[in-house]
Write a protein that holds these residues in place. Structure first.
Motif, PDB file in Angstrom:
ATOM      1  N   LEU A 108      17.026 -11.104  -4.360  1.00  0.00           N
ATOM      2  CA  LEU A 108      18.229 -10.491  -4.906  1.00  0.00           C
ATOM      3  C   LEU A 108      17.871  -9.649  -6.137  1.00  0.00           C
ATOM      4  CD1 LEU A 108      21.369 -10.457  -4.672  1.00  0.00           C
ATOM      5  CD2 LEU A 108      21.382 -12.274  -6.393  1.00  0.00           C
ATOM      6  N   GLY A 109      18.297  -8.384  -6.142  1.00  0.00           N
ATOM      7  CA  GLY A 109      18.010  -7.491  -7.270  1.00  0.00           C
ATOM      8  C   GLY A 109      16.694  -6.755  -7.142  1.00  0.00           C
ATOM      9  N   GLU A 110      15.950  -6.991  -6.027  1.00  0.00           N
ATOM     10  CA  GLU A 110      14.670  -6.331  -5.817  1.00  0.00           C
ATOM     11  C   GLU A 110      14.746  -5.376  -4.631  1.00  0.00           C
ATOM     12  OE1 GLU A 110      11.483  -9.742  -7.348  1.00  0.00           O
ATOM     13  OE2 GLU A 110      11.871  -9.481  -5.201  1.00  0.00           O
ATOM     14  N   ALA A 111      13.732  -4.533  -4.526  1.00  0.00           N
ATOM     15  CA  ALA A 111      13.540  -3.676  -3.358  1.00  0.00           C
ATOM     16  C   ALA A 111      12.039  -3.588  -3.115  1.00  0.00           C
ATOM     17  CB  ALA A 111      14.134  -2.287  -3.586  1.00  0.00           C
ATOM     18  N   THR A 112      11.660  -3.208  -1.892  1.00  0.00           N
ATOM     19  CA  THR A 112      10.245  -3.058  -1.569  1.00  0.00           C
ATOM     20  C   THR A 112       9.824  -1.612  -1.799  1.00  0.00           C
ATOM     21  OG1 THR A 112      10.341  -4.826   0.076  1.00  0.00           O
ATOM     22  CG2 THR A 112       8.502  -3.302   0.219  1.00  0.00           C
ATOM     23  N   PHE A 113       8.802  -1.410  -2.642  1.00  0.00           N
ATOM     24  CA  PHE A 113       8.311  -0.079  -2.964  1.00  0.00           C
ATOM     25  C   PHE A 113       6.850   0.048  -2.523  1.00  0.00           C
ATOM     26  CE2 PHE A 113      11.637  -0.971  -6.034  1.00  0.00           C
ATOM     27  CZ  PHE A 113      12.345   0.217  -6.113  1.00  0.00           C
ATOM     28  N   GLN A 114       6.546   1.157  -1.831  1.00  0.00           N
ATOM     29  CA  GLN A 114       5.143   1.446  -1.547  1.00  0.00           C
ATOM     30  C   GLN A 114       4.580   2.208  -2.734  1.00  0.00           C
ATOM     31  OE1 GLN A 114       3.909   2.624   2.383  1.00  0.00           O
ATOM     32  NE2 GLN A 114       2.446   4.102   1.580  1.00  0.00           N
ATOM     33  N   VAL A 115       3.536   1.684  -3.322  1.00  0.00           N
ATOM     34  CA  VAL A 115       2.943   2.306  -4.498  1.00  0.00           C
ATOM     35  C   VAL A 115       2.152   3.540  -4.073  1.00  0.00           C
ATOM     36  CG1 VAL A 115       1.426   1.960  -6.472  1.00  0.00           C
ATOM     37  CG2 VAL A 115       2.784   0.045  -5.599  1.00  0.00           C
ATOM     38  N   PRO A 116       2.444   4.711  -4.612  1.00  0.00           N
ATOM     39  CA  PRO A 116       1.693   5.924  -4.240  1.00  0.00           C
ATOM     40  C   PRO A 116       0.192   5.750  -4.499  1.00  0.00           C
ATOM     41  CG  PRO A 116       3.673   6.494  -5.478  1.00  0.00           C
ATOM     42  CD  PRO A 116       3.537   5.004  -5.558  1.00  0.00           C
ATOM     43  N   ARG A 117      -0.634   6.313  -3.606  1.00  0.00           N
ATOM     44  CA  ARG A 117      -2.084   6.139  -3.721  1.00  0.00           C
ATOM     45  C   ARG A 117      -2.621   6.666  -5.051  1.00  0.00           C
ATOM     46  NH1 ARG A 117      -1.189   7.920   1.458  1.00  0.00           N
ATOM     47  NH2 ARG A 117      -1.742   6.491   3.164  1.00  0.00           N
ATOM     48  N   ASP A 118      -2.083   7.805  -5.512  1.00  0.00           N
ATOM     49  CA  ASP A 118      -2.629   8.384  -6.741  1.00  0.00           C
ATOM     50  C   ASP A 118      -2.185   7.622  -7.996  1.00  0.00           C
ATOM     51  OD1 ASP A 118      -0.004   9.139  -6.523  1.00  0.00           O
ATOM     52  OD2 ASP A 118      -0.311  11.240  -7.033  1.00  0.00           O
ATOM     53  N   TYR A 119      -1.340   6.595  -7.828  1.00  0.00           N
ATOM     54  CA  TYR A 119      -0.976   5.749  -8.965  1.00  0.00           C
ATOM     55  C   TYR A 119      -1.997   4.614  -9.154  1.00  0.00           C
ATOM     56  CZ  TYR A 119       3.796   7.643  -9.393  1.00  0.00           C
ATOM     57  OH  TYR A 119       4.885   8.451  -9.607  1.00  0.00           O
ATOM     58  N   VAL A 120      -2.827   4.373  -8.131  1.00  0.00           N
ATOM     59  CA  VAL A 120      -3.658   3.171  -8.115  1.00  0.00           C
ATOM     60  C   VAL A 120      -5.108   3.498  -8.459  1.00  0.00           C
ATOM     61  CG1 VAL A 120      -4.472   1.248  -6.703  1.00  0.00           C
ATOM     62  CG2 VAL A 120      -2.150   2.125  -6.396  1.00  0.00           C
ATOM     63  N   LYS A 121      -5.655   2.724  -9.382  1.00  0.00           N
ATOM     64  CA  LYS A 121      -7.071   2.816  -9.726  1.00  0.00           C
ATOM     65  C   LYS A 121      -7.892   1.837  -8.908  1.00  0.00           C
ATOM     66  CE  LYS A 121     -10.184   2.803 -13.725  1.00  0.00           C
ATOM     67  NZ  LYS A 121     -10.261   2.698 -15.207  1.00  0.00           N
ATOM     68  N   SER A 122      -7.387   0.624  -8.748  1.00  0.00           N
ATOM     69  CA  SER A 122      -8.099  -0.359  -7.931  1.00  0.00           C
ATOM     70  C   SER A 122      -7.131  -1.424  -7.445  1.00  0.00           C
ATOM     71  CB  SER A 122      -9.244  -1.001  -8.712  1.00  0.00           C
ATOM     72  OG  SER A 122      -8.752  -1.828  -9.737  1.00  0.00           O
ATOM     73  N   VAL A 123      -7.458  -2.002  -6.272  1.00  0.00           N
ATOM     74  CA  VAL A 123      -6.695  -3.101  -5.687  1.00  0.00           C
ATOM     75  C   VAL A 123      -7.684  -4.194  -5.300  1.00  0.00           C
ATOM     76  CG1 VAL A 123      -5.142  -3.844  -3.844  1.00  0.00           C
ATOM     77  CG2 VAL A 123      -4.942  -1.540  -4.786  1.00  0.00           C
ATOM     78  N   SER A 124      -7.388  -5.420  -5.679  1.00  0.00           N
ATOM     79  CA  SER A 124      -8.246  -6.538  -5.303  1.00  0.00           C
ATOM     80  C   SER A 124      -8.342  -6.621  -3.791  1.00  0.00           C
ATOM     81  CB  SER A 124      -7.682  -7.843  -5.873  1.00  0.00           C
ATOM     82  OG  SER A 124      -8.388  -8.945  -5.379  1.00  0.00           O
ATOM     83  N   SER A 125      -9.575  -6.700  -3.270  1.00  0.00           N
ATOM     84  CA  SER A 125      -9.765  -6.700  -1.813  1.00  0.00           C
ATOM     85  C   SER A 125      -9.213  -7.954  -1.147  1.00  0.00           C
ATOM     86  CB  SER A 125     -11.256  -6.555  -1.484  1.00  0.00           C
ATOM     87  OG  SER A 125     -11.985  -7.635  -2.025  1.00  0.00           O
ATOM     88  N   GLY A 126      -8.979  -9.014  -1.924  1.00  0.00           N
ATOM     89  CA  GLY A 126      -8.478 -10.261  -1.339  1.00  0.00           C
ATOM     90  C   GLY A 126      -6.981 -10.340  -1.220  1.00  0.00           C
ATOM     91  N   ILE A 127      -6.253  -9.338  -1.672  1.00  0.00           N
ATOM     92  CA  ILE A 127      -4.787  -9.391  -1.636  1.00  0.00           C
ATOM     93  C   ILE A 127      -4.284  -9.236  -0.209  1.00  0.00           C
ATOM     94  CG2 ILE A 127      -2.723  -8.060  -2.220  1.00  0.00           C
ATOM     95  CD1 ILE A 127      -3.759  -7.692  -4.974  1.00  0.00           C
TER      96      ILE A 127
END
Length: 238
Positions: A108-127
């Protein structure tokens, strides 16, 4: 005089005997009622869909044993931390099908957002989908900082071909629901691709903060795996 005293003593003894019998009767009736009813968990008040339940929101209600079904939750620990899939009425017995532990849908009060690629520096490979992630902000010429105080739920993790990253032979979400940490680890180790896109469940305020921080390109996100995802899986299976 002695006769009157004897009468008073007799009357008092009879009254005391009657009270004793009545007290025993009440205790017996109470015991019978207790054996014929079962305590079930209910919300103290109306709960909207998508709400995470806490012990402070719950109480117990006694129902006739014949009215209690296997779907009703009787242990408050079993309901603590679950989320409502549908609205729940105050005083309404909690049914297991109305609750979920690992919901990928936004709360409740949230939405699902796809994070733009150019916003991301790194993502943990285990996520993986269903995990909690800690989001940091890495700024050019400035100090890095944690963007949100609390971890956020990962709704989806996609490859470049838009496939959900997981181990096809051992689903991470299924392992998480069963509290199997070994299979959870194996599913991350043997995943079917590299991360290209991450969807996060965020409030509007969180998304606006993220977007404002990254849209000029001077700051980028670091999305890190939060170990509480494993701890939650273990607690679910205990």
């Amino acid at each position: 005089m002695n006769r009157g005293r004897q009468i008073r003593i007799s009357v008092s003894a009879a009254v005391l005997s009657g009270l004793l019998v009545y007290g025993v009767y009440l205790l017996q009736m109470r015991q019978i009622r207790l054996t014929e009813t079962i305590e079930v968990v209910v919300p103290k008040q109306f709960v909207p869909a998508g709400t995470s339940l806490g012990r402070e929101m719950l109480t117990k209600l006694r129902l006739p044993s014949g009215a209690v079904t296997d779907e009703m939750i009787v242990d408050m620990d079993d309901a603590d931390g679950l989320e409502s899939s549908v609205p729940l009425g105050g005083g309404e017995p909690l049914l297991r099908w109305k609750l979920d532990k690992f919901r990928l849908l936004p709360r409740l009060g949230e939405a699902t957002f796809q994070v733009p690629r150019d916003y991301v520096k790194s993502v943990s490979s285990g996520i993986r989908a269903g995990d909690r992630a800690i989001v940091y902000l890495s700024a050019e010429g400035g100090a890095s900082r944690r963007l949100f105080a609390e971890p956020v739920v990962v709704a989806a993790v996609k490859t470049a071909s838009n496939q959900e990253i997981d181990n096809p032979k051992s689903s991470n979400l299924l392992s998480m629901a069963e509290g199997d940490k070994e299979r959870m680890y194996a599913s991350r180790r043997d995943a079917n691709g590299s991360i290209d896109a991450v969807n996060l469940n965020l409030t509007e305020a969180q998304w606006l903060e993220l977007d404002n921080a990254c849209k000029e390109g001077k700051s980028k996100l670091i999305v890190a795996f939060d170990a509480s995802s494993f701890e939650s899986g273990e607690a679910s299976g205990s």
